[in-house]
Scaffold this active site. Structure first.
Site, mmCIF file in Angstrom:
data_model
loop_
_atom_site.group_PDB
_atom_site.id
_atom_site.type_symbol
_atom_site.label_atom_id
_atom_site.label_comp_id
_atom_site.label_asym_id
_atom_site.label_seq_id
_atom_site.Cartn_x
_atom_site.Cartn_y
_atom_site.Cartn_z
ATOM 1 N N ASP A 192 0.910 -0.877 -0.532
ATOM 2 C CA ASP A 192 0.197 -0.146 -0.050
ATOM 3 C C ASP A 192 1.102 1.431 -0.064
ATOM 4 O OD1 ASP A 192 -2.506 2.085 1.092
ATOM 5 O OD2 ASP A 192 -3.175 0.358 1.492
ATOM 6 N N HIS A 224 -3.638 6.235 4.347
ATOM 7 C CA HIS A 224 -4.223 4.589 3.817
ATOM 8 C C HIS A 224 -3.507 3.688 4.688
ATOM 9 C CE1 HIS A 224 -5.687 1.697 0.599
ATOM 10 N NE2 HIS A 224 -7.195 2.226 0.433
ATOM 11 N N SER A 390 -11.057 -0.790 0.217
ATOM 12 C CA SER A 390 -10.221 -0.860 1.100
ATOM 13 C C SER A 390 -10.301 -1.129 2.248
ATOM 14 C CB SER A 390 -9.701 0.444 0.910
ATOM 15 O OG SER A 390 -8.858 0.563 -0.580
#
Length: 536
Positions: A192, A224, A390
């Site tokens: 990521d 994230h 996600s």
């Protein structure tokens, strides 16, 4: 009469054996008795000395049968005369002969005292032990897994949801049932934007794996990746609370990157996993159960990214990928279309498909993905609430790590869990909650992830199979009622907390009333936003 008996026994005692070369010696073998067992009267087990071979043993056993037969003939004569009780004076003679490997030659039988005295003084006999009553060992009933899970109170709703079968309610919306060993021995590669590895929720279990983009820093400048890592393995926010997290940075701080960098990240994870497998087999790493990977990213359909992910699965990595956020067919996106990975769609608090979640036959399972709270960047304690597939995918990556850790121990403490990614994927789907979600398009599996309710017996979880949700006449109305109920429950909790804060503040300052007003305003705004999203 008494003298007759004694004379008869005395005569029998001095009678010489007539079988073969048997002789009597002065050194008698001991008669052993157990101090804590019930002895059987006149029953004995005899062990020969080491020098006795099979032929000598057979000769001895013929001899003892002859001695016993002679004694029985004499007793029979005495019984005829009424001098012996025919019931209480019964001796059966040779019962068993033993030849246990090369270390135990002997026999057992039921003999009178005179016969056993002859046996004691025989030069081939090492020891005699009284036969005893034996029983099965005391045992406890084997109890099925009673499922005594650990309980995390105040848990994010996503964790609570994967640990309960039915829709969340007042009593379950913030309670996560789990096994404390979940994730132990498992490495989780989060491919990521990186991970805030110093965050307190990782308890030192987060590590920097590799930064793939050229000239980039070993930090998560986006948040994230940190959020995903927290859902996988955070102490408070994670599904598998003992897993090791490895940051594999393939996206820059703006959340974008190249497909070639992503494939390089997959390659790094596969090679790292292979190295850990070798370390475990060589005895350099103890308790290693395997590796999982999470990839909450994607783009248009690309054959090579799907191929790379499938190859990583073939190499032994249990892979979770996000289905995508375009409310479209996941088969048109990569790595969502990778057949061997677990492709994850997003669900909402009210058990509907999240409005943005991709769907279709390439979607394998759903997990919570709307308004998910987890770790963040900026400090060691930062948190954030965001939404997307996600956020759903790391619930599954964490669950794969969780189930890996529950695999029974193998013969070697260094060995891997024997379950393959293919089998674990099938089991994950098999035990899911079926039919609970609404707004699921045709040809899309209606399966919501489940962690076994906190049970630690993996085979018990799998053997029970899936769970079909109870039918509801008007599910949309019922789900709306559930959200309303949850809204009241969460608001109540906020009010209780704010009341405690105000009470503490009133003892320190005269501004308690103003503080109370600010707290309630903040609560109202947060609830309005939260349930506005949940009702979409």
């Amino acid at each position: 009469m008494k003298s007759v008996i004694l004379l008869s026994l005395a005569a029998c005692a001095v009678a010489a054996p007539t079988a073969g070369v048997e002789t009597i010696h002065d050194g008698a073998a001991p008669i052993l008795s157990s101090s804590n067992a019930e002895a059987i009267p006149n029953a004995y087990i005899i062990k020969f000395k080491k020098h006795v071979d099979h032929k000598s043993a057979a000769d001895h056993q013929m001899w003892i049968q002859k001695v016993h037969g002679e004694r029985e003939d004499e007793r029979l004569e005495l019984r005829k005369r009424g001098l012996f009780d025919s019931v209480n004076d019964a001796f059966t003679g040779l019962k068993h002969t033993y030849n246990v490997g090369s270390g135990f030659l002997g026999y057992a039988g039921h003999f009178d005292e005179e016969t056993i005295e002859k046996v004691r003084r025989h030069p081939d006999v090492e020891a005699i032990e009284r036969d005893t009553i034996v029983h099965t060992m005391r045992y406890e009933e084997v109890k099925k897994d009673e499922c005594n899970p650990d309980l995390e109170k105040g848990a994010p709703w996503g964790l609570s949801r994967v640990s309960h079968r039915e829709s969340l309610s007042f009593s379950t919306y913030n309670k996560y049932l789990y096994s404390a060993e979940g994730g132990e021995g498992v490495d989780a590669y989060v491919i990521d934007t990186g991970t805030n590895i110093d965050h307190v929720d990782f308890e030192g279990r987060a590590h920097w794996g590799k930064t793939i983009p050229a000239n980039d820093q070993d930090i998560d400048g986006n948040g994230h990746g940190t959020h995903c890592s927290g859902t996988v393995a955070g102490k408070k926010y994670g599904v598998a609370k003992k897993a090791q997290v490895y940051a594999v940075k393939v996206l820059k701080s703006n959340g974008s990157g190249t497909m070639s960098d992503v494939i390089a990240g997959v390659d790094f994870a596969a090679k790292s996993h292979k190295a850990q497998v070798s370390a475990a087999k060589d005895g350099k790493r103890k308790g290693f159960k395997g590796s999982v990977a999470n990839m909450s990213l994607g783009g248009g359909k690309t054959t090579l990214l799907d191929a790379a992910v499938n190859a990583a699965v073939d190499a032994g990595i249990h892979f979770a990928v996000a289905a995508g956020n375009d409310n479209a067919d996941a088969c048109n996106y990569s790595p969502a279309a990778a057949a061997k990975a677990v492709t994850v769609g997003a669900s909402a608090l009210d058990d509907s498909r999240a409005y943005f979640s991709n769907w279709g036959k390439c979607t394998d399972i759903f997990a919570p993905g709307l308004n998910i709270q987890s770790t963040w960047i900026g400090s060691k304690t930062a948190i954030n609430t965001i939404s997307g597939t996600s956020m759903a995918s790391p619930h599954i990556a964490g669950l794969l790590a969780y189930y890996l850790s529950l695999q029974p121990a193998s013969d070697s403490e260094y060995s891997l869990a024997t379950i393959t990614p293919e089998k674990l994927k099938a089991d994950l789907i098999k035990v899911g909650t079926v039919g609970i979600l609404t707004d699921i398009p045709k040809d899309t599996p209606n399966v919501l992830a489940w962690n076994g309710g906190g049970c630690s017996n993996y085979f018990e979880i799998v053997s029970k199979g899936g769970y079909k949700a109870k039918a509801q006449a008007d599910k949309s109305s019922s789900l709306l009622d559930s959200v309303t109920e949850l809204e009241k429950a969460i608001e109540h909790d906020f009010r209780v907390i704010s009341g405690k804060v105000v009470k503490e503040a009133s003892s320190m300052t005269g501004q308690a009333e103003k503080l109370s007003e600010k707290i309630h305003q903040a609560v109202d705004e947060e609830l309005k936003h939260f349930f506005g999203e949940a009702r979409v």
